[in-house]
Design a protein around this motif. Sequence first.
Motif, PDB file in Angstrom:
ATOM      1  N   PHE A   1     -27.309  46.648   4.331  1.00 50.68           N
ATOM      2  CA  PHE A   1     -28.495  47.447   4.003  1.00 50.68           C
ATOM      3  C   PHE A   1     -28.363  48.060   2.615  1.00 50.68           C
ATOM      4  N   LEU A   2     -27.205  48.640   2.311  1.00 49.84           N
ATOM      5  CA  LEU A   2     -27.005  49.260   0.999  1.00 49.84           C
ATOM      6  C   LEU A   2     -27.061  48.223  -0.119  1.00 49.84           C
ATOM      7  N   ARG A   3     -26.495  47.048   0.121  1.00 51.96           N
ATOM      8  CA  ARG A   3     -26.559  45.980  -0.888  1.00 51.96           C
ATOM      9  C   ARG A   3     -28.019  45.582  -1.136  1.00 51.96           C
ATOM     10  N   TYR A   4     -28.789  45.456  -0.057  1.00 51.84           N
ATOM     11  CA  TYR A   4     -30.199  45.091  -0.188  1.00 51.84           C
ATOM     12  C   TYR A   4     -30.948  46.191  -0.938  1.00 51.84           C
ATOM     13  N   PHE A   5     -30.646  47.431  -0.620  1.00 55.84           N
ATOM     14  CA  PHE A   5     -31.279  48.574  -1.272  1.00 55.84           C
ATOM     15  C   PHE A   5     -30.939  48.606  -2.760  1.00 55.84           C
ATOM     16  N   GLU A   6     -29.739  48.147  -3.124  1.00 59.08           N
ATOM     17  CA  GLU A   6     -29.319  48.095  -4.526  1.00 59.08           C
ATOM     18  C   GLU A   6     -30.009  46.963  -5.284  1.00 59.08           C
ATOM     19  N   GLY A   7     -30.735  46.099  -4.570  1.00 62.61           N
ATOM     20  CA  GLY A   7     -31.482  45.043  -5.251  1.00 62.61           C
ATOM     21  C   GLY A   7     -30.916  43.647  -5.080  1.00 62.61           C
ATOM     22  N   TYR A   8     -29.856  43.513  -4.300  1.00 61.31           N
ATOM     23  CA  TYR A   8     -29.307  42.182  -4.080  1.00 61.31           C
ATOM     24  C   TYR A   8     -30.204  41.397  -3.137  1.00 61.31           C
ATOM     25  N   LYS A   9     -30.236  40.095  -3.326  1.00 64.09           N
ATOM     26  CA  LYS A   9     -31.027  39.232  -2.455  1.00 64.09           C
ATOM     27  C   LYS A   9     -30.202  38.865  -1.230  1.00 64.09           C
ATOM     28  N   TYR A  10     -30.919  38.408  -0.192  1.00 59.58           N
ATOM     29  CA  TYR A  10     -30.247  38.065   1.062  1.00 59.58           C
ATOM     30  C   TYR A  10     -29.102  37.078   0.836  1.00 59.58           C
ATOM     31  N   HIS A  11     -29.360  36.036   0.067  1.00 58.80           N
ATOM     32  CA  HIS A  11     -28.321  35.014  -0.105  1.00 58.80           C
ATOM     33  C   HIS A  11     -27.119  35.558  -0.879  1.00 58.80           C
ATOM     34  N   GLU A  12     -27.340  36.500  -1.796  1.00 56.75           N
ATOM     35  CA  GLU A  12     -26.223  37.106  -2.521  1.00 56.75           C
ATOM     36  C   GLU A  12     -25.365  37.955  -1.574  1.00 56.75           C
ATOM     37  N   ILE A  13     -26.022  38.660  -0.687  1.00 55.86           N
ATOM     38  CA  ILE A  13     -25.300  39.488   0.289  1.00 55.86           C
ATOM     39  C   ILE A  13     -24.513  38.590   1.230  1.00 55.86           C
TER      40      ILE A  13
ATOM     41  N   LEU B   1     -27.372  57.399   7.091  1.00 52.75           N
ATOM     42  CA  LEU B   1     -26.669  56.215   6.587  1.00 52.75           C
ATOM     43  C   LEU B   1     -25.223  56.179   7.084  1.00 52.75           C
ATOM     44  N   GLY B   2     -24.590  57.348   7.073  1.00 59.79           N
ATOM     45  CA  GLY B   2     -23.205  57.426   7.524  1.00 59.79           C
ATOM     46  C   GLY B   2     -23.034  57.121   8.998  1.00 59.79           C
ATOM     47  N   SER B   3     -24.079  57.334   9.782  1.00 59.23           N
ATOM     48  CA  SER B   3     -23.983  57.080  11.217  1.00 59.23           C
ATOM     49  C   SER B   3     -24.227  55.611  11.577  1.00 59.23           C
ATOM     50  N   LEU B   4     -24.710  54.824  10.600  1.00 58.67           N
ATOM     51  CA  LEU B   4     -24.911  53.396  10.870  1.00 58.67           C
ATOM     52  C   LEU B   4     -23.563  52.703  11.026  1.00 58.67           C
ATOM     53  N   PRO B   5     -23.482  51.742  11.923  1.00 55.54           N
ATOM     54  CA  PRO B   5     -22.255  50.946  11.981  1.00 55.54           C
ATOM     55  C   PRO B   5     -22.047  50.241  10.637  1.00 55.54           C
ATOM     56  N   GLU B   6     -20.799  50.102  10.228  1.00 50.87           N
ATOM     57  CA  GLU B   6     -20.508  49.508   8.916  1.00 50.87           C
ATOM     58  C   GLU B   6     -21.118  48.118   8.769  1.00 50.87           C
ATOM     59  N   GLU B   7     -21.175  47.366   9.850  1.00 49.90           N
ATOM     60  CA  GLU B   7     -21.732  46.006   9.771  1.00 49.90           C
ATOM     61  C   GLU B   7     -23.219  46.021   9.423  1.00 49.90           C
ATOM     62  N   TYR B   8     -23.919  47.139   9.679  1.00 53.25           N
ATOM     63  CA  TYR B   8     -25.324  47.281   9.292  1.00 53.25           C
ATOM     64  C   TYR B   8     -25.446  47.985   7.937  1.00 53.25           C
ATOM     65  N   ARG B   9     -24.599  48.993   7.724  1.00 55.59           N
ATOM     66  CA  ARG B   9     -24.696  49.825   6.526  1.00 55.59           C
ATOM     67  C   ARG B   9     -24.442  49.023   5.250  1.00 55.59           C
ATOM     68  N   VAL B  10     -23.389  48.201   5.239  1.00 59.78           N
ATOM     69  CA  VAL B  10     -23.027  47.482   4.019  1.00 59.78           C
ATOM     70  C   VAL B  10     -24.140  46.520   3.573  1.00 59.78           C
TER      71      VAL B  10
END
Length: 175
Positions: free
Chosen positions: A125-137, A114-123
């Motif tokens: 992805f983590l929001r989606y993993f936390e349960g947020y929907k695409y439109h919320e992200i 996860l730490g090696s992912l570029p921040e533009e992908y990591r943030v």
Amino acid sequence: MNSISLETSICSYRTALRNYALRFTHNLDDAEDLLQETMLKALRYANLYKEGTNLKAWLYTILRNTFINDYRSKSKWTSVIEVNEDLSSQQLRTSASNNLAENKFMSGDIQTALGSLPEEYRVPFLRYFEGYKYHEIAEELRIPIGTVKTRIFMARQQLKSKLRMYSDTYRKRSA
């Protein structure tokens, strides 16, 4: 409506929201957790509330969606395990210590990946993993929804590639 009066209004629905949450969870502790998560989201996204609309309905919608998202994410991670044989305490102790070691390494590898992912992908992805929907992200990051989907897809691909060894291990165990 200024932010202080909105926060006061949101808090005034606390009891009604707790009762509504209890209908979903059937457990007071879980209802309190759901209520807390709802209140945090309501305060976090207060700027999205349109003055003059039904605040109570807006809060109920946040609570219901939070419950549904949590239920979905929990159902992805839970599974039914059947034990058809009696296990000795020695077997359980050995198994548990092996699992702790494996889990520690796996957790470290996941964090590294996860730490090696570029921040533009990591943030996203983590929001989606936390349960947020695409439109919320998309709203939070102020980027198009298609960009959110692409970045989450790319993060998954990179994580799959970096964590492939665990995929192969679990396929062998389940076969």
